[in-house]
Design a protein around this motif. Structure first.
Motif, PDB file in Angstrom:
ATOM      1  N   PHE A   1       0.071  -1.088 -21.346  1.00 25.54           N
ATOM      2  CA  PHE A   1      -0.435  -0.510 -20.105  1.00 25.54           C
ATOM      3  C   PHE A   1       0.652  -0.585 -19.047  1.00 25.54           C
ATOM      4  N   ARG A   2       0.444   0.150 -17.960  1.00 25.70           N
ATOM      5  CA  ARG A   2       1.341   0.085 -16.808  1.00 25.70           C
ATOM      6  C   ARG A   2       0.553  -0.537 -15.659  1.00 25.70           C
ATOM      7  N   ARG A   3       1.241  -1.360 -14.874  1.00 17.67           N
ATOM      8  CA  ARG A   3       0.591  -2.033 -13.743  1.00 17.67           C
ATOM      9  C   ARG A   3       1.282  -1.589 -12.449  1.00 17.67           C
ATOM     10  N   TYR A   4       0.444  -1.354 -11.451  1.00 19.67           N
ATOM     11  CA  TYR A   4       0.939  -0.900 -10.157  1.00 19.67           C
ATOM     12  C   TYR A   4       0.358  -1.750  -9.036  1.00 19.67           C
ATOM     13  N   ARG A   5       1.143  -1.913  -7.980  1.00 18.58           N
ATOM     14  CA  ARG A   5       0.640  -2.470  -6.724  1.00 18.58           C
ATOM     15  C   ARG A   5       0.479  -1.271  -5.787  1.00 18.58           C
ATOM     16  N   ILE A   6      -0.734  -1.096  -5.300  1.00 19.77           N
ATOM     17  CA  ILE A   6      -1.065   0.079  -4.496  1.00 19.77           C
ATOM     18  C   ILE A   6      -1.486  -0.374  -3.104  1.00 19.77           C
ATOM     19  N   THR A   7      -1.034   0.351  -2.119  1.00 14.77           N
ATOM     20  CA  THR A   7      -1.433   0.088  -0.742  1.00 14.77           C
ATOM     21  C   THR A   7      -2.220   1.287  -0.233  1.00 14.77           C
ATOM     22  N   ASP A   8      -3.428   1.020   0.221  1.00 14.23           N
ATOM     23  CA  ASP A   8      -4.303   2.041   0.799  1.00 14.23           C
ATOM     24  C   ASP A   8      -4.403   1.835   2.297  1.00 14.23           C
ATOM     25  N   ARG A   9      -4.673   2.926   2.995  1.00 14.49           N
ATOM     26  CA  ARG A   9      -5.073   2.859   4.400  1.00 14.49           C
ATOM     27  C   ARG A   9      -6.495   3.402   4.437  1.00 14.49           C
ATOM     28  N   VAL A  10      -7.443   2.513   4.699  1.00 16.17           N
ATOM     29  CA  VAL A  10      -8.861   2.836   4.591  1.00 16.17           C
ATOM     30  C   VAL A  10      -9.467   2.980   5.989  1.00 16.17           C
ATOM     31  N   PRO A  11     -10.052   4.159   6.286  1.00 18.35           N
ATOM     32  CA  PRO A  11     -10.707   4.308   7.587  1.00 18.35           C
ATOM     33  C   PRO A  11     -11.977   3.465   7.660  1.00 18.35           C
ATOM     34  N   MET A  12     -12.107   2.749   8.768  1.00 17.65           N
ATOM     35  CA  MET A  12     -13.288   1.922   8.992  1.00 17.65           C
ATOM     36  C   MET A  12     -13.681   2.106  10.451  1.00 17.65           C
ATOM     37  N   GLY A  13     -14.584   3.066  10.685  1.00 14.21           N
ATOM     38  CA  GLY A  13     -14.926   3.405  12.059  1.00 14.21           C
ATOM     39  C   GLY A  13     -13.702   3.983  12.751  1.00 14.21           C
ATOM     40  N   PRO A  14     -13.415   3.507  13.962  1.00 16.67           N
ATOM     41  CA  PRO A  14     -12.249   4.028  14.689  1.00 16.67           C
ATOM     42  C   PRO A  14     -10.927   3.389  14.241  1.00 16.67           C
TER      43      PRO A  14
END
Length: 146
Positions: free
Chosen positions: A49-62
């Motif tokens: 398998f391949r492993r990744y570190r992922i960074t998200d920007r998640v909207p939470m209200g404003p």
């Protein structure tokens, strides 16, 4: 912890192998996944398998919060693409993606199981479902334009 499941489907005018090859390499997913802002492939001892570190920007209200998590992805002997993403506090997404030949293209389908703590389950499920629908639409645009 509770589990919810959603399914996403879209027809793409491209061959199944091309669709799965594109999805299997997460390096460019920041261009197609609406929450992802960066992807880093990590070294793993196993080559199954391949492993990744992922960074998200998640909207939470404003506001927008940054979430960093790891995801493993692999192809099964049956040609399915499987992945598991793990994020604190106790959020886990299991994904099975298939690419079925249809007419001159592919029916791309994924089934995603979302597990999250009770207080987060509705939020996480909605964010994942919306993001994956948008991602499929962007995959279609990208592969059909190329």
């Amino acid at each position: 912890m509770t589990e919810q499941i959603f399914t996403t489907e879209i027809y793409i005018n491209a061959k199944p192998a091309r669709v799965l090859d594109f999805l299997e390499d997460l390096a460019d997913h920041d261009k197609i996944h609406p929450l992802i802002i960066s992807v880093e492939e990590l070294e793993v001892a196993e080559e199954q398998f391949r492993r990744y570190r992922i960074t998200d920007r998640v909207p939470m209200g404003p506001f927008k919060i940054t979430a960093v998590y790891e995801a493993d992805i692999w192809r099964t002997d049956d040609g399915e693409l499987k992945s598991i993403a793990r994020q604190s506090p106790g959020v886990v997404l299991h994904n099975t993606t298939t690419a079925t030949p249809q007419a001159d293209g592919t029916l791309l389908r994924e089934v995603v199981s979302v597990k999250a703590p009770s207080l987060l389950k509705k939020f996480v499920f909605r964010q994942a479902q919306d993001a994956h629908q948008k991602m499929f639409e962007r995959v279609k645009e990208y592969l059909e334009e190329a």
